[in-house]
Design an enzyme around this catalytic site. Structure first.
Site, short mmCIF file in Angstrom:
data_model
loop_
_atom_site.label_atom_id
_atom_site.label_comp_id
_atom_site.label_asym_id
_atom_site.label_seq_id
_atom_site.Cartn_x
_atom_site.Cartn_y
_atom_site.Cartn_z
N GLN A 289 -24.49 -38.32 5.43
CA GLN A 289 -24.60 -37.07 5.61
C GLN A 289 -23.29 -36.71 5.79
O GLN A 289 -23.02 -37.53 6.85
CB GLN A 289 -25.62 -35.68 6.13
CG GLN A 289 -25.53 -36.20 7.39
CD GLN A 289 -26.07 -35.02 7.82
OE1 GLN A 289 -26.99 -34.11 7.72
NE2 GLN A 289 -26.59 -35.35 9.64
N HIS A 321 -30.42 -21.94 21.44
CA HIS A 321 -30.83 -23.02 21.67
C HIS A 321 -31.79 -21.85 22.81
O HIS A 321 -32.77 -23.05 23.45
CB HIS A 321 -30.35 -24.09 22.06
CG HIS A 321 -29.60 -24.71 20.71
ND1 HIS A 321 -27.88 -24.54 20.33
CD2 HIS A 321 -29.05 -25.64 20.57
CE1 HIS A 321 -27.81 -25.47 19.27
NE2 HIS A 321 -28.76 -26.25 19.23
N ASP A 343 -27.61 -33.26 18.06
CA ASP A 343 -26.35 -33.17 18.37
C ASP A 343 -26.20 -32.48 20.11
O ASP A 343 -24.58 -32.23 20.95
CB ASP A 343 -25.57 -31.28 17.58
CG ASP A 343 -26.77 -30.67 17.99
OD1 ASP A 343 -28.02 -30.71 18.82
OD2 ASP A 343 -26.89 -29.53 17.40
N ASP A 397 -36.09 -41.69 10.99
CA ASP A 397 -36.96 -39.79 10.38
C ASP A 397 -38.64 -39.79 11.56
O ASP A 397 -39.04 -40.33 11.93
CB ASP A 397 -37.80 -40.12 9.06
CG ASP A 397 -38.69 -39.35 8.47
OD1 ASP A 397 -37.26 -38.31 7.30
OD2 ASP A 397 -39.68 -39.22 8.47
N ALA A 398 -38.44 -37.95 11.79
CA ALA A 398 -38.70 -37.83 12.38
C ALA A 398 -40.64 -37.66 11.94
O ALA A 398 -41.72 -37.70 12.82
CB ALA A 398 -38.75 -36.06 12.72
N ASP A 416 -36.38 -29.21 16.98
CA ASP A 416 -34.78 -28.50 15.96
C ASP A 416 -34.56 -28.93 15.12
O ASP A 416 -33.39 -29.96 14.42
CB ASP A 416 -34.18 -28.43 17.11
CG ASP A 416 -32.71 -28.18 16.62
OD1 ASP A 416 -32.56 -27.02 16.16
OD2 ASP A 416 -31.71 -28.41 17.62
#
Length: 562
Positions: A289, A321, A343, A397-398, A416
């Protein structure tokens, strides 16, 4: 111009060498309907090579418009379907319209290729400019970029559709054959070219050249091949005036595309400043991305954008958060899994709790993880959480990662992830995904999921709740207000107008064997933005928005809006 002559009926004894016998030894063979500068067989292969290149360029234009629909205006299956269906419809209209040009096939094909090179090659830059500088005008222009996208799809489809009938006419002028054989030859070259264009777009043009430069170079290739085919092979089929006009048109198109390619970096920087302001510090295209950082210095809050969507705002990320992590950490929390969160901000909140022994972070984009570790502002904001020895980061990939994860391995799972309306994320909010997440929960474990904005997207939020319940989990929903308005948090990209601004976050806390109650761990840290009383009020506020009777979302039947 030579009048079109009918193809030989099926079953005739026409040979490759032409209807009048073997080929002559030199250019302009006697078997050719038009005089050629090369042997008849060579001319036929040159036309098929032109078909191959034009097909590759045409598919690149098509994929480019789909990518622009996703990247600029939101990831929408409906939007992508509109682009593709409009283009295919326009191809049919273009093919019919080309019948009027068959008597002037060479001139018509040359003009179409020059126009297509300009329209297709310049579409990415034109749409990006319109979105960047006029996308927030609102009013009658609120859907202007989308309308322009459809207009480019229509124009590109019309021009691509007109190619094949004219090429069919040109190849028949080289050597007449039955219509079935000619269509088979053209179709083979066309489909192979489409394969090459379809593979080149994601694996070469986007990662190596970028979307803007890749489109411009594709347009240049289209113009060169189309012009060379007509002006080189069929120049005797054109009047002197037509040759001059086509040569001038192609030179002008190539000059425009080359000039745009030279200026593309300056253009992209200016467009970014128009979208995000002048405080853009980092703008990189990873393998996944576009990642962009603004602010983070001289007292200005840090903003993280992923593919143009605001993922982290330094103004309100703490509230988000804390609400995501702390209610789920009440109870055993020695082993924690964070899905997404590259992040490092969710991991930061997890590590504030005593007793945490291991945190596994599964993030898709290694580029974001790298920035979270190395960018001074972002690493300061996440308190260098990803460098903590208890934190282990996997870039995967989750969904795929959960399929091979150990059973009953985690006390807490924190999801998240991007909004479910984004096509790539829809499977991460499906019943099957939560079934896998349930398997990795230890007895008494909890799963918390960010579900997007409740007030503006209540059906999406309660579809998420229904999906978790369908996976065998017991749930309690809560919503937290206090987010900063100004950018869309759903699947759309760019500034949100005041009427549609998302001003809350919704979360669902789930457990396998009991109904969880969002509350703070008495032995844990004291969040700055949450209390037990505020969480109880947040549960009641969410319940008042409940949309009953919604079916769950599954892989084969996604139910989230875009």
């Amino acid at each position: 111009m030579i009048d079109r002559q009918a193809p030989v009926p099926p079953g005739s004894t026409q040979t490759w060498d032409g209807p009048d016998g073997p080929l002559a030894d030199g250019p302009g063979d006697a078997g050719s309907v038009v005089p050629l500068p090369v042997r008849q067989g060579t001319g036929r292969w040159l036309v098929l090579a032109g078909v191959f290149v034009c097909a590759a360029c045409g598919l690149v234009y098509e994929l480019e418009l789909v990518a622009l629909a996703t990247y600029l205006m939101g990831d929408s299956i409906a939007q992508t379907s509109v682009v593709l269906s409009v283009m295919v419809f326009a191809m049919g209209i273009g093919s019919l319209a080309a019948k009027r040009l068959r008597r002037h096939a060479a001139a018509g094909f040359g003009a179409i290729e020059a126009t297509l090179a300009l329209v297709g090659g310049g579409s990415a830059m034109a749409l990006y400019a319109v979105f960047a500088w006029t996308g927030d005008w609102g009013g009658m222009w609120a859907d202007g970029p989308r309308c322009l996208l459809v207009a480019f799809s229509l124009a590109t489809g019309l021009l691509i559709g007109a190619e094949v009938p004219l090429l069919m006419e040109l190849i028949q002028r080289i050597r007449r054959q039955d219509a079935g054989g000619a269509v088979a030859d053209l179709s083979a070259a066309d489909y192979v070219g489409a394969l090459v264009g379809g593979l080149a777009f994601p694996f070469l043009l986007l990662p190596v050249l970028g979307q803007l430069t890749g489109a411009l170079i594709t347009g240049a290739v289209n113009a060169v091949v189309g012009g060379a085919l007509v002006l080189g092979l069929f120049r005797h089929d054109l009047s002197r005036r037509a040759r001059r006009l086509l040569l001038t048109a192609n030179i002008c198109v190539l000059t425009l595309l080359a000039s745009a390619a030279v200026l593309v970096d300056d253009f992209e920087r200016a467009a970014r400043h128009a979208l995000y302001g002048a405080d853009v510090r980092v703008a990189v295209h990873t393998d996944v991305q576009e990642v962009l950082l603004t602010g983070g210095r001289d007292g200005r809050p840090l903003n993280l954008f992923l593919d143009g969507r605001l993922r982290v705002s330094g103004r309100d990320e703490l509230r988000y958060h804390e609400a995501l992590v702390h209610p789920a950490m009440t109870g055993r929390h020695a082993r924690v899994l964070v899905l997404g969160g590259g992040d490092g901000l969710a991991a930061r909140e997890v590590l504030r709790h005593p007793g945490v022994r291991r945190v596994d972070v599964v993030a898709l984009d290694p580029g974001v993880v790298r920035l979270a570790r190395t960018d001074p502002a972002l690493s300061r904001l996440n308190a260098h959480s990803l460098d903590d020895p208890r934190v282990h980061v996997a870039t995967a990939d989750a969904f795929d990662w959960l399929r091979t994860a150990p059973t009953a391995a985690y006390d807490v799972v924190v999801s998240d992830l991007p909004h479910p309306g984004i096509t790539a994320s829809t499977k991460l909010y499906a019943q099957e995904f939560y079934g896998l997440a349930r398997q990795v929960l230890a007895p008494g474990g909890r799963l918390v999921v960010h579900g997007g904005a409740v007030e503006s997207r209540p059906r999406d939020f309660w579809t998420l709740d229904a999906t978790l319940r369908a996976a065998g989990l017991r749930t309690t929903a809560y919503r937290v207000r206090g987010r900063q308005a100004g950018y869309a948090a759903g699947p759309d990209r760019g500034p949100a107008d005041g009427a549609r601004a998302h001003r809350d976050w919704g979360f669902v806390l789930a457990a396998d064997r009991h109904t969880p109650r969002p509350r703070l761990d008495p032995a844990g840290p004291r969040p700055r933005t949450l209390t037990d009383a505020s969480l109880a009020a947040d549960v009641r506020a969410a319940e008042r928005t409940r949309v009953p009777g919604l079916p769950p979302s599954t892989l084969v039947h996604p139910r989230y809006s875009d």
